[in-house]
Design a protein around this motif. Structure first.
Motif, PDB file in Angstrom:
ATOM      1  N   MET A   1      34.994  27.590  28.405  1.00  0.00           N
ATOM      2  CA  MET A   1      35.149  28.933  27.859  1.00  0.00           C
ATOM      3  C   MET A   1      36.443  29.527  28.386  1.00  0.00           C
ATOM      4  O   MET A   1      37.077  28.982  29.290  1.00  0.00           O
ATOM      5  N   SER A   2      36.859  30.669  27.805  1.00  0.00           N
ATOM      6  CA  SER A   2      38.154  31.256  28.120  1.00  0.00           C
ATOM      7  C   SER A   2      38.010  32.364  29.152  1.00  0.00           C
ATOM      8  O   SER A   2      37.204  33.284  28.999  1.00  0.00           O
ATOM      9  N   VAL A   3      38.800  32.274  30.225  1.00  0.00           N
ATOM     10  CA  VAL A   3      38.922  33.341  31.213  1.00  0.00           C
ATOM     11  C   VAL A   3      40.403  33.691  31.283  1.00  0.00           C
ATOM     12  O   VAL A   3      41.228  32.864  31.685  1.00  0.00           O
ATOM     13  N   MET A   4      40.752  34.891  30.832  1.00  0.00           N
ATOM     14  CA  MET A   4      42.152  35.315  30.749  1.00  0.00           C
ATOM     15  C   MET A   4      42.968  34.296  29.953  1.00  0.00           C
ATOM     16  O   MET A   4      44.065  33.907  30.346  1.00  0.00           O
ATOM     17  N   ASP A   5      42.376  33.821  28.874  1.00  0.00           N
ATOM     18  CA  ASP A   5      43.013  32.883  27.933  1.00  0.00           C
ATOM     19  C   ASP A   5      43.267  31.507  28.543  1.00  0.00           C
ATOM     20  O   ASP A   5      44.116  30.754  28.047  1.00  0.00           O
ATOM     21  N   VAL A   6      42.544  31.165  29.583  1.00  0.00           N
ATOM     22  CA  VAL A   6      42.610  29.827  30.166  1.00  0.00           C
ATOM     23  C   VAL A   6      41.249  29.158  29.981  1.00  0.00           C
ATOM     24  O   VAL A   6      40.222  29.736  30.359  1.00  0.00           O
ATOM     25  N   PRO A   7      41.182  27.957  29.393  1.00  0.00           N
ATOM     26  CA  PRO A   7      39.907  27.260  29.255  1.00  0.00           C
ATOM     27  C   PRO A   7      39.355  26.871  30.635  1.00  0.00           C
ATOM     28  O   PRO A   7      40.017  26.169  31.405  1.00  0.00           O
ATOM     29  N   VAL A   8      38.155  27.350  30.939  1.00  0.00           N
ATOM     30  CA  VAL A   8      37.502  27.086  32.223  1.00  0.00           C
ATOM     31  C   VAL A   8      36.157  26.432  31.952  1.00  0.00           C
ATOM     32  O   VAL A   8      35.446  26.816  31.014  1.00  0.00           O
ATOM     33  N   ALA A   9      35.804  25.432  32.741  1.00  0.00           N
ATOM     34  CA  ALA A   9      34.541  24.730  32.551  1.00  0.00           C
ATOM     35  C   ALA A   9      33.373  25.707  32.644  1.00  0.00           C
ATOM     36  O   ALA A   9      33.207  26.388  33.662  1.00  0.00           O
TER      37      ALA A   9
ATOM     38  N   VAL B   1      34.094  33.900  37.935  1.00  0.00           N
ATOM     39  CA  VAL B   1      32.667  33.782  37.606  1.00  0.00           C
ATOM     40  C   VAL B   1      32.172  35.058  36.931  1.00  0.00           C
ATOM     41  O   VAL B   1      31.479  35.017  35.907  1.00  0.00           O
ATOM     42  N   MET B   2      32.526  36.213  37.489  1.00  0.00           N
ATOM     43  CA  MET B   2      32.098  37.490  36.914  1.00  0.00           C
ATOM     44  C   MET B   2      32.636  37.665  35.499  1.00  0.00           C
ATOM     45  O   MET B   2      31.902  38.078  34.594  1.00  0.00           O
ATOM     46  N   VAL B   3      33.911  37.333  35.296  1.00  0.00           N
ATOM     47  CA  VAL B   3      34.512  37.492  33.967  1.00  0.00           C
ATOM     48  C   VAL B   3      33.863  36.527  32.974  1.00  0.00           C
ATOM     49  O   VAL B   3      33.527  36.900  31.849  1.00  0.00           O
ATOM     50  N   GLY B   4      33.664  35.273  33.401  1.00  0.00           N
ATOM     51  CA  GLY B   4      33.036  34.292  32.527  1.00  0.00           C
ATOM     52  C   GLY B   4      31.623  34.688  32.124  1.00  0.00           C
ATOM     53  O   GLY B   4      31.229  34.537  30.959  1.00  0.00           O
ATOM     54  N   ARG B   5      30.874  35.210  33.079  1.00  0.00           N
ATOM     55  CA  ARG B   5      29.498  35.629  32.760  1.00  0.00           C
ATOM     56  C   ARG B   5      29.482  36.876  31.877  1.00  0.00           C
ATOM     57  O   ARG B   5      28.586  37.038  31.048  1.00  0.00           O
ATOM     58  N   ALA B   6      30.475  37.737  32.063  1.00  0.00           N
ATOM     59  CA  ALA B   6      30.560  38.916  31.192  1.00  0.00           C
ATOM     60  C   ALA B   6      30.800  38.511  29.746  1.00  0.00           C
ATOM     61  O   ALA B   6      30.443  39.248  28.821  1.00  0.00           O
ATOM     62  N   MET B   7      31.377  37.332  29.544  1.00  0.00           N
ATOM     63  CA  MET B   7      31.623  36.824  28.197  1.00  0.00           C
ATOM     64  C   MET B   7      30.473  35.966  27.684  1.00  0.00           C
ATOM     65  O   MET B   7      30.565  35.345  26.633  1.00  0.00           O
ATOM     66  N   GLY B   8      29.389  35.886  28.467  1.00  0.00           N
ATOM     67  CA  GLY B   8      28.217  35.155  28.024  1.00  0.00           C
ATOM     68  C   GLY B   8      28.113  33.746  28.561  1.00  0.00           C
ATOM     69  O   GLY B   8      27.232  32.985  28.147  1.00  0.00           O
ATOM     70  N   GLY B   9      28.996  33.372  29.475  1.00  0.00           N
ATOM     71  CA  GLY B   9      28.963  32.027  30.044  1.00  0.00           C
ATOM     72  C   GLY B   9      27.963  31.885  31.176  1.00  0.00           C
ATOM     73  O   GLY B   9      27.340  32.854  31.603  1.00  0.00           O
ATOM     74  N   LYS B  10      27.862  30.661  31.677  1.00  0.00           N
ATOM     75  CA  LYS B  10      26.930  30.381  32.778  1.00  0.00           C
ATOM     76  C   LYS B  10      27.687  29.921  34.019  1.00  0.00           C
ATOM     77  O   LYS B  10      27.123  29.235  34.873  1.00  0.00           O
ATOM     78  N   LEU B  11      28.944  30.285  34.140  1.00  0.00           N
ATOM     79  CA  LEU B  11      29.771  29.819  35.231  1.00  0.00           C
ATOM     80  C   LEU B  11      29.110  30.084  36.587  1.00  0.00           C
ATOM     81  O   LEU B  11      28.508  31.142  36.805  1.00  0.00           O
ATOM     82  N   GLY B  12      29.248  29.111  37.471  1.00  0.00           N
ATOM     83  CA  GLY B  12      28.831  29.272  38.849  1.00  0.00           C
ATOM     84  C   GLY B  12      30.024  29.025  39.746  1.00  0.00           C
ATOM     85  O   GLY B  12      30.943  28.288  39.382  1.00  0.00           O
ATOM     86  N   ARG B  13      30.021  29.624  40.908  1.00  0.00           N
ATOM     87  CA  ARG B  13      31.144  29.455  41.823  1.00  0.00           C
ATOM     88  C   ARG B  13      31.161  28.037  42.367  1.00  0.00           C
ATOM     89  O   ARG B  13      30.167  27.546  42.885  1.00  0.00           O
TER      90      ARG B  13
END
Length: 239
Positions: free
Chosen positions: A1-9, A67-79
């Motif tokens: 998913m995208s965090v600040m326009d960077v694809p992050v797992a 992690v906070m930004v990714g989850r705000a976008m609906g992701g399941k990112l974990g640290r």
């Protein structure tokens, strides 16, 4: 998913460890970068840093900010702090077969070697190469690390230098996992202490680090709070 326009797992630590677990015997370098608050600040101040991050094989969330930004976008990112992810990957490889062959580059003379020996002492692999992070000419170092045939190369030069180094020498890197790791070597040898487990789990490790190095980290975390808040607002609006 995208965090600040960077694809992050879009993954948590166990999924990342599982993904890395079969990445031995590669035919080309697999470059893994971490995105943390410092990286988010750089993205805000220098948009060209985005292309450096996107040159990697995978970017994962190392820090509460992404992690906070990714989850705000609906992701399941974990640290997935590299200081935890690295040992977990090595342990998984050891459990699945022969101890992994480990190479380390970065820091002043002796630091990479001592960090590698500590990984050996912990039973996480075999040190096959180590070198400091300060060279005018990298040709002989890169030739030697390729000849050592590592399963993983940890590059600890601090961001963004370690990422820029990987981009510059990508064609000369060994055919293995190449994981940038910031100041991890210092943690391994005890130069800097990690926060207690309760603070790590609560996402407060940055407070612990700030208390240890207020002059060095104060500006970074001050800017980071602003950038994360701005990214959270943008993520909320986008969603």
């Amino acid at each position: 998913m995208s965090v600040m326009d960077v694809p992050v797992a879009n993954a948590q630590m166990p999924e990342l460890v599982s993904w890395f677990s079969d990445k031995r015997g590669l035919t080309q370098p697999l470059i893994a970068y971490a995105l943390h608050v410092g990286g988010m600040v750089r993205l805000h101040e220098n948009p060209s840093y985005r292309s450096i991050l996107m040159s990697s094989s995978v970017v994962y969330a190392d820090g509460v900010g992404p992690v906070m930004v990714g989850r705000a976008m609906g992701g399941k990112l974990g640290r997935a702090a590299t200081t935890d992810l690295g040992p977990e990957v090595l342990a998984q490889w050891s459990a699945n077969g022969a101890p992994p062959r480990i190479a380390l580059i970065g820091g002043p003379d002796g630091l990479a070697r001592d960090a590698g020996l500590e990984l050996e002492r912990l039973g996480l692999g075999k040190l096959v190469f180590s070198e400091n992070g300060y060279h005018e000419d990298w040709a002989s170092v890169l030739s030697s690390v390729r000849d050592s045939h590592p399963d993983i190369l940890f590059v600890g030069m601090g961001a963004p230098r370690e990422m820029e180094w990987c981009v510059e020498f990508r064609s000369l890197l060994p055919k293995c996992v190449v994981m940038t790791c910031g100041g991890w070597f210092g943690f391994l040898v005890g130069n800097e202490k990690r926060a207690p487990q309760w603070a790590q789990k609560a996402g407060g490790e940055w407070i612990w680090r700030l208390a240890q190095s207020p002059m060095r980290l104060g500006g970074r975390y001050g800017k980071g709070a602003f950038v994360v808040a701005r990214a959270l607002l943008a993520a909320t609006r986008s969603r």
